[in-house]
Scaffold this active site. Structure first.
Site, PDB file in Angstrom:
ATOM      1  N   CYS A  48     -13.773 -11.766 -10.275  1.00  0.00           N
ATOM      2  CA  CYS A  48     -14.289 -12.892 -10.052  1.00  0.00           C
ATOM      3  C   CYS A  48     -15.397 -12.887 -10.046  1.00  0.00           C
ATOM      4  O   CYS A  48     -15.976 -12.569  -8.821  1.00  0.00           O
ATOM      5  CB  CYS A  48     -13.462 -13.970  -8.865  1.00  0.00           C
ATOM      6  SG  CYS A  48     -13.915 -14.974  -8.129  1.00  0.00           S
TER       7      CYS A  48
ATOM      8  N   CYS B 241     -11.970 -18.981 -15.942  1.00  0.00           N
ATOM      9  CA  CYS B 241     -12.246 -17.836 -15.996  1.00  0.00           C
ATOM     10  C   CYS B 241     -11.103 -16.490 -16.105  1.00  0.00           C
ATOM     11  O   CYS B 241     -11.791 -14.909 -16.816  1.00  0.00           O
ATOM     12  CB  CYS B 241     -12.554 -17.860 -14.356  1.00  0.00           C
ATOM     13  SG  CYS B 241     -11.234 -17.607 -13.098  1.00  0.00           S
TER      14      CYS B 241
ATOM     15  N   CYS C 104     -17.666 -20.147  -9.173  1.00  0.00           N
ATOM     16  CA  CYS C 104     -17.435 -21.709  -9.476  1.00  0.00           C
ATOM     17  C   CYS C 104     -17.362 -23.218  -8.267  1.00  0.00           C
ATOM     18  O   CYS C 104     -17.329 -24.401  -8.658  1.00  0.00           O
ATOM     19  CB  CYS C 104     -15.669 -21.330 -10.182  1.00  0.00           C
ATOM     20  SG  CYS C 104     -16.325 -19.744 -11.530  1.00  0.00           S
TER      21      CYS C 104
ATOM     22  N   GLU D 110     -13.670 -11.655  -1.338  1.00  0.00           N
ATOM     23  CA  GLU D 110     -13.165 -12.261   0.445  1.00  0.00           C
ATOM     24  C   GLU D 110     -13.174 -12.552   1.948  1.00  0.00           C
ATOM     25  O   GLU D 110     -13.209 -11.211   1.932  1.00  0.00           O
ATOM     26  CB  GLU D 110     -11.884 -12.889  -0.012  1.00  0.00           C
ATOM     27  CG  GLU D 110     -11.639 -14.083  -1.045  1.00  0.00           C
ATOM     28  CD  GLU D 110     -11.623 -13.206  -3.008  1.00  0.00           C
ATOM     29  OE1 GLU D 110     -10.960 -12.546  -2.702  1.00  0.00           O
ATOM     30  OE2 GLU D 110     -12.075 -13.974  -3.751  1.00  0.00           O
TER      31      GLU D 110
ATOM     32  N   THR E 119     -14.164 -17.187  -0.817  1.00  0.00           N
ATOM     33  CA  THR E 119     -14.929 -16.429  -1.897  1.00  0.00           C
ATOM     34  C   THR E 119     -16.262 -16.173  -2.285  1.00  0.00           C
ATOM     35  O   THR E 119     -16.793 -17.123  -1.963  1.00  0.00           O
ATOM     36  CB  THR E 119     -14.842 -17.263  -3.329  1.00  0.00           C
ATOM     37  OG1 THR E 119     -13.058 -16.768  -3.072  1.00  0.00           O
ATOM     38  CG2 THR E 119     -15.391 -16.832  -5.127  1.00  0.00           C
TER      39      THR E 119
ATOM     40  N   GLU F  59      -5.177 -14.156  -6.795  1.00  0.00           N
ATOM     41  CA  GLU F  59      -6.053 -14.919  -6.371  1.00  0.00           C
ATOM     42  C   GLU F  59      -5.812 -16.469  -7.595  1.00  0.00           C
ATOM     43  O   GLU F  59      -5.792 -17.621  -7.974  1.00  0.00           O
ATOM     44  CB  GLU F  59      -7.526 -15.359  -6.691  1.00  0.00           C
ATOM     45  CG  GLU F  59      -8.622 -16.385  -7.160  1.00  0.00           C
ATOM     46  CD  GLU F  59     -10.154 -15.722  -7.007  1.00  0.00           C
ATOM     47  OE1 GLU F  59     -10.126 -15.148  -8.054  1.00  0.00           O
ATOM     48  OE2 GLU F  59     -11.039 -16.318  -6.372  1.00  0.00           O
TER      49      GLU F  59
ATOM     50  N   HIS G 133     -11.585 -27.669 -10.305  1.00  0.00           N
ATOM     51  CA  HIS G 133     -11.134 -26.263 -10.200  1.00  0.00           C
ATOM     52  C   HIS G 133     -10.448 -25.603 -10.680  1.00  0.00           C
ATOM     53  O   HIS G 133     -10.178 -24.481 -11.047  1.00  0.00           O
ATOM     54  CB  HIS G 133     -11.768 -25.656  -8.152  1.00  0.00           C
ATOM     55  CG  HIS G 133     -11.979 -24.281  -7.694  1.00  0.00           C
ATOM     56  ND1 HIS G 133     -13.053 -23.698  -8.241  1.00  0.00           N
ATOM     57  CD2 HIS G 133     -11.386 -23.370  -6.571  1.00  0.00           C
ATOM     58  CE1 HIS G 133     -13.348 -22.694  -7.863  1.00  0.00           C
ATOM     59  NE2 HIS G 133     -11.821 -22.362  -7.447  1.00  0.00           N
TER      60      HIS G 133
ATOM     61  N   TYR H 197     -10.309 -22.211 -13.385  1.00  0.00           N
ATOM     62  CA  TYR H 197      -9.618 -21.128 -13.840  1.00  0.00           C
ATOM     63  C   TYR H 197      -9.727 -20.225 -14.664  1.00  0.00           C
ATOM     64  O   TYR H 197      -8.946 -19.661 -15.182  1.00  0.00           O
ATOM     65  CB  TYR H 197      -8.021 -20.952 -12.988  1.00  0.00           C
ATOM     66  CG  TYR H 197      -8.499 -20.978 -11.848  1.00  0.00           C
ATOM     67  CD1 TYR H 197      -9.014 -21.699 -10.881  1.00  0.00           C
ATOM     68  CD2 TYR H 197      -8.062 -20.022 -10.940  1.00  0.00           C
ATOM     69  CE1 TYR H 197      -9.134 -21.132  -9.273  1.00  0.00           C
ATOM     70  CE2 TYR H 197      -7.976 -19.236  -9.875  1.00  0.00           C
ATOM     71  CZ  TYR H 197      -9.130 -20.360  -8.900  1.00  0.00           C
ATOM     72  OH  TYR H 197      -8.880 -19.303  -7.739  1.00  0.00           O
TER      73      TYR H 197
HETATM   74  C1  LIG Z   1      -7.761 -14.762  -3.802  1.00  0.00           C
HETATM   75  C2  LIG Z   1      -8.748 -15.980  -3.216  1.00  0.00           C
HETATM   76  C3  LIG Z   1      -9.812 -16.664  -3.274  1.00  0.00           C
HETATM   77  C4  LIG Z   1      -9.754 -17.965  -2.497  1.00  0.00           C
HETATM   78  N1  LIG Z   1     -11.281 -18.461  -2.760  1.00  0.00           N
HETATM   79  C5  LIG Z   1     -11.000 -19.788  -1.815  1.00  0.00           C
HETATM   80  C6  LIG Z   1     -12.552 -20.509  -2.030  1.00  0.00           C
HETATM   81  O1  LIG Z   1     -13.561 -20.067  -2.187  1.00  0.00           O
HETATM   82  N2  LIG Z   1     -12.587 -21.453  -1.394  1.00  0.00           N
HETATM   83  C7  LIG Z   1     -11.234 -21.968  -0.128  1.00  0.00           C
HETATM   84  O2  LIG Z   1     -11.707 -23.263   0.417  1.00  0.00           O
HETATM   85  N3  LIG Z   1     -10.538 -21.573  -0.314  1.00  0.00           N
HETATM   86  C8  LIG Z   1     -10.032 -20.256  -1.201  1.00  0.00           C
HETATM   87  N4  LIG Z   1      -8.726 -19.918  -1.450  1.00  0.00           N
HETATM   88  C9  LIG Z   1      -7.736 -20.683  -0.775  1.00  0.00           C
HETATM   89  C10 LIG Z   1      -6.088 -21.046  -1.496  1.00  0.00           C
HETATM   90  O3  LIG Z   1      -6.910 -22.226  -2.076  1.00  0.00           O
HETATM   91  C11 LIG Z   1      -5.196 -21.128  -0.816  1.00  0.00           C
HETATM   92  O4  LIG Z   1      -4.466 -19.869  -0.550  1.00  0.00           O
HETATM   93  C12 LIG Z   1      -3.925 -22.303  -0.809  1.00  0.00           C
HETATM   94  O5  LIG Z   1      -4.634 -23.565  -1.003  1.00  0.00           O
HETATM   95  C13 LIG Z   1      -2.816 -21.837   0.293  1.00  0.00           C
HETATM   96  O6  LIG Z   1      -3.260 -21.541   1.086  1.00  0.00           O
HETATM   97  P1  LIG Z   1      -3.052 -19.633   1.795  1.00  0.00           P
HETATM   98  O7  LIG Z   1      -2.918 -18.847   1.415  1.00  0.00           O
HETATM   99  O8  LIG Z   1      -2.769 -20.681   3.993  1.00  0.00           O
HETATM  100  O9  LIG Z   1      -1.276 -20.703   1.642  1.00  0.00           O
HETATM  101  P2  LIG Z   1      -0.193 -21.117   2.479  1.00  0.00           P
HETATM  102  O10 LIG Z   1      -0.300 -22.318   3.211  1.00  0.00           O
HETATM  103  O11 LIG Z   1       0.394 -20.175   4.055  1.00  0.00           O
HETATM  104  O12 LIG Z   1       1.026 -21.405   1.447  1.00  0.00           O
HETATM  105  C14 LIG Z   1       1.883 -20.296   1.289  1.00  0.00           C
HETATM  106  C15 LIG Z   1       3.550 -21.130   1.232  1.00  0.00           C
HETATM  107  O13 LIG Z   1       3.991 -21.988   1.598  1.00  0.00           O
HETATM  108  C16 LIG Z   1       3.982 -23.334   0.983  1.00  0.00           C
HETATM  109  N5  LIG Z   1       3.707 -24.120   1.842  1.00  0.00           N
HETATM  110  C17 LIG Z   1       2.537 -23.846   2.298  1.00  0.00           C
HETATM  111  N6  LIG Z   1       2.294 -25.521   3.516  1.00  0.00           N
HETATM  112  C18 LIG Z   1       3.567 -26.165   3.542  1.00  0.00           C
HETATM  113  C19 LIG Z   1       3.831 -27.208   3.638  1.00  0.00           C
HETATM  114  N7  LIG Z   1       3.203 -27.893   4.818  1.00  0.00           N
HETATM  115  N8  LIG Z   1       5.144 -27.803   3.316  1.00  0.00           N
HETATM  116  C20 LIG Z   1       5.833 -26.685   2.253  1.00  0.00           C
HETATM  117  N9  LIG Z   1       4.904 -26.056   1.757  1.00  0.00           N
HETATM  118  C21 LIG Z   1       4.257 -25.643   2.259  1.00  0.00           C
HETATM  119  C22 LIG Z   1       2.648 -23.191  -0.348  1.00  0.00           C
HETATM  120  O14 LIG Z   1       3.389 -23.435  -1.495  1.00  0.00           O
HETATM  121  C23 LIG Z   1       3.699 -21.829  -0.209  1.00  0.00           C
HETATM  122  O15 LIG Z   1       4.417 -21.189  -1.381  1.00  0.00           O
HETATM  123  C24 LIG Z   1      -8.875 -18.772  -1.790  1.00  0.00           C
HETATM  124  C25 LIG Z   1      -7.612 -17.974  -2.065  1.00  0.00           C
HETATM  125  C26 LIG Z   1      -7.440 -16.323  -2.621  1.00  0.00           C
HETATM  126  C27 LIG Z   1      -5.652 -15.828  -2.508  1.00  0.00           C
HETATM  127  S1  SF4 Z   2     -12.971 -20.108 -10.664  1.00  0.00           S
HETATM  128 FE1  SF4 Z   2     -12.570 -18.422 -11.041  1.00  0.00          FE
HETATM  129  S2  SF4 Z   2     -14.053 -16.845 -11.020  1.00  0.00           S
HETATM  130 FE2  SF4 Z   2     -14.852 -18.930 -10.770  1.00  0.00          FE
HETATM  131  S3  SF4 Z   2     -14.746 -18.533  -8.401  1.00  0.00           S
HETATM  132 FE3  SF4 Z   2     -12.495 -19.312  -8.930  1.00  0.00          FE
HETATM  133  S4  SF4 Z   2     -11.703 -17.359  -9.512  1.00  0.00           S
HETATM  134 FE4  SF4 Z   2     -13.836 -16.644  -9.435  1.00  0.00          FE
END
Ligand SMILES: Cc1cc2nc3c(=O)[nH]c(=O)nc-3n(C[C@H](O)[C@H](O)[C@H](O)COP(=O)(O)OP(=O)(O)OC[C@H]3O[C@@H](n4cnc5c(N)ncnc54)[C@H](O)[C@@H]3O)c2cc1C
Ligand code: SF4
Length: 510
Positions: A106, A304, A110, A263, A197, A452, A298, A302
């Site tokens: 990553c 990417c 983006c 992250e 990220t 991710e 966004h 992906y």
């Molecule tokens: C490597 C990585 C990079 C990321 N980078 C960014 C970034 O740069 N900027 C950014 O803003 N975000 C970033 N994210 C965040 C990403 O958008 C969130 O991980 C994603 O939206 C899920 O939220 P959570 O991790 O809190 O999971 P959770 O909300 O805890 O979800 C866990 C599970 O519960 C379910 N769930 C959650 N809420 C509910 C509900 N209300 N009802 C029923 N089911 C539910 C989900 O569907 C999932 O199956 C990144 C995530 C990762 C893993």
């Molecule tokens: S689009 Fe792909 S490379 Fe770009 S920030 Fe998200 S995961 Fe990283």
């Protein structure tokens, strides 16, 4: 624009970029301790190198990775460019695939690009409704970012506490970022953003709400730009599988020693945002629009992962060759299957971009349905490709002795003899490819390639909800009833509905 240690001169090369990160007094915790200079930390540096590549690519391939800004009229990095044509949106995807190919991870830039593009149209529409000046402020901000060629992190995801409750219903109000004080000059915000990220590798963060909001959540409807080194921010670095290998000396066991993702959790304690950097404040009805437009861009960003997939397919084919089995029919077939899967990601992402349409602001946005299909594929396909890669790798990918053993005077020669594959291929080459496969499917870059892919830009259910909203089952039932002879529909009416579904046959604006 801000009294922090921001670069004063435009950044051009990757080297300039790395230099621009030095000497900022960021409050970063890793393993429970403050990190004196993140740039020099062996666990952090590979993620900085990945972002640096976005600068070097713009120098090497300006047509791919830079564009003419419609705001400043200057040539700017594509990650800071607002897409004003369909080609602009398509080129974002091509650049993303290329960077995935070059870094195998990553490259972090983006989220900011997609945040700027979605905010560009949303602020325009807020201003139209509320007579505010957010769009003007955003354009001024973007012009400055473009001039200095800075990195922007997109901070959307709150820590969220009880997922079944709205922000204002949480036991602790700080579980979603919100305004805690207003002054004539701006607002103070508190809360925390998770999984951010490239946040340390950015110069600015754009803070945005993470979900649809109601009138009770007005203080949570805040969008603004914050310098990464603003007072009141604490970063707690996210560790990754096998990350301490970068601190052991040597490079083979890291698999991909040069590049990695990043992250961190970002804790905001009364961080000030001046009025000129606020792009939404209290317009709760636009929070959902912002989240949907951001995720629309966004989720097709992906692609990417198809670039990263190219590397993993290459590694799988290479290890098969090193093992002397590249001509076996099942191996060839598995490489074909991996490629087919990988191109499915790219095909859906780029198709979404080709289906872009202008918003009221003039900025183009890609097709939402196909973007969601792309991201939903991404939640599955990298796992399937990884399974094939581990199949072709053989068990050594998880049982291999360390680099220190390879270099050992006592057992090094034994390993050199017994880990040999095909004649003419060095044992070290074989080990290096296996470590790369380990890195991408189990190690540091499995964060980017696998998990991710699952959760970034929303977990799988988030895409299914968007697909369900737009799938028009009633229209499809009409088609079936008509052909089955149950209904007789006027074809002219049907054509109108079907055109809405597919878009115009030709768009002359491309
Ligand atoms: C490597 C990585 C990079 C990321 N980078 C960014 C970034 O740069 N900027 C950014 O803003 N975000 C970033 N994210 C965040 C990403 O958008 C969130 O991980 C994603 O939206 C899920 O939220 P959570 O991790 O809190 O999971 P959770 O909300 O805890 O979800 C866990 C599970 O519960 C379910 N769930 C959650 N809420 C509910 C509900 N209300 N009802 C029923 N089911 C539910 C989900 O569907 C999932 O199956 C990144 C995530 C990762 C893993
Ligand atoms: S689009 Fe792909 S490379 Fe770009 S920030 Fe998200 S995961 Fe990283």
């Amino acid at each position: 624009m801000s009294e922090t240690t921001q670069p004063m001169q435009p950044i051009v090369s990757g080297e300039d970029y790395v230099a621009s990160l030095r000497g900022r007094s960021l409050r970063v915790f890793l393993f429970g301790e403050l990190v004196p200079e993140p740039v020099d930390h062996p666990m952090i540096r590979p993620s900085i190198n990945a972002v640096a590549e976005t600068y070097d690519l713009a120098m090497r391939e300006p047509d791919l990775a830079s564009a003419n800004s419609h705001i400043t009229a200057d040539r700017v990095n594509r990650f800071l460019h607002i897409a004003m044509t369909r080609d602009d949106v398509v080129l974002q995807n091509k650049m993303q695939r290329r960077l995935g190919q070059l870094t195998g991870t990553c490259f972090q830039r983006c989220v900011g690009m997609d945040a700027l593009n979605s905010l560009f149209s949303v602020t325009f529409e807020i201003d139209e409704t509320h007579n505010t000046e957010y769009h003007y402020r955003l354009k001024e901000f973007i012009a400055e970012m473009q001039r200095l060629n800075l990195v922007i992190g997109g901070a959307m995801t709150d820590v969220k506490g009880d997922r079944s409750l709205a922000p204002h219903q949480q036991a602790d109000p700080d579980l979603f970022v919100h305004v805690v004080e207003r002054t004539d000059d701006g607002v103070y915000i508190s809360g925390a953003k998770a999984h951010q990220t490239g946040c340390l590798n950015s110069h600015w963060l754009i803070v945005m709400p993470t979900m649809r909001l109601t009138d009770n959540d007005k203080d949570y409807a805040i969008v603004g730009a914050v310098p990464v080194d603003a007072e009141g921010i604490t970063y707690i670095y996210g560790r990754q599988s096998c990350d301490t290998r970068s601190m052991e000396g040597g490079e083979i066991d890291q698999g991909n020693a040069r590049y990695g993702g990043q992250e961190a959790m970002v804790i905001l304690d009364r961080v000030f945002i001046p009025n000129e950097l606020i792009f939404m404040d209290g317009e709760v009805e636009f929070a959902a629009m912002l989240v949907e437009r951001f995720t629309c861009y966004h989720r097709r960003s992906y692609v990417c992962k198809s670039g990263v997939g190219d590397v993993l397919i290459g590694a799988a084919a290479q290890i098969a060759e090193y093992n002397g089995v590249e001509n076996a029919s099942h191996i060839k077939d598995k490489i074909v299957e991996m490629t087919h899967l990988n191109e499915t990601i790219y095909a859906t992402g780029i198709a979404s971009s080709y289906q872009s349409k202008p918003t009221q602001s003039g900025a183009y946005i890609n097709d939402d349905m196909i973007a969601n299909v792309c991201k939903h594929h991404v939640t599955k396909i990298p796992y399937q490709i990884s399974r094939f890669a581990q199949d072709l790798a053989g068990g050594l990918v998880v049982t291999m002795p360390s680099e220190q053993d390879l270099r050992s005077e006592e057992v090094g020669k034994l390993l050199d003899k017994y880990l040999k594959g095909r004649e003419g291929v060095s044992t070290e080459s074989r080990v290096r490819i296996l470590r790369l496969i380990e890195n991408m499917t189990l190690g540091r870059n499995a964060v980017g390639y696998l998990t991710e892919s699952m959760h970034g830009a929303g977990s799988p259910q988030a895409q299914r909800i968007q697909i369900a909203r737009q799938m028009q089952t009633d229209l499809k039932k009409t088609l079936a009833r008509e052909l089955a002879g149950i209904d007789q529909r006027n074809r002219d009416n049907l054509t109108t509905e079907l055109t809405d579904y597919l878009g115009k046959v030709f768009d002359t604006d491309v």
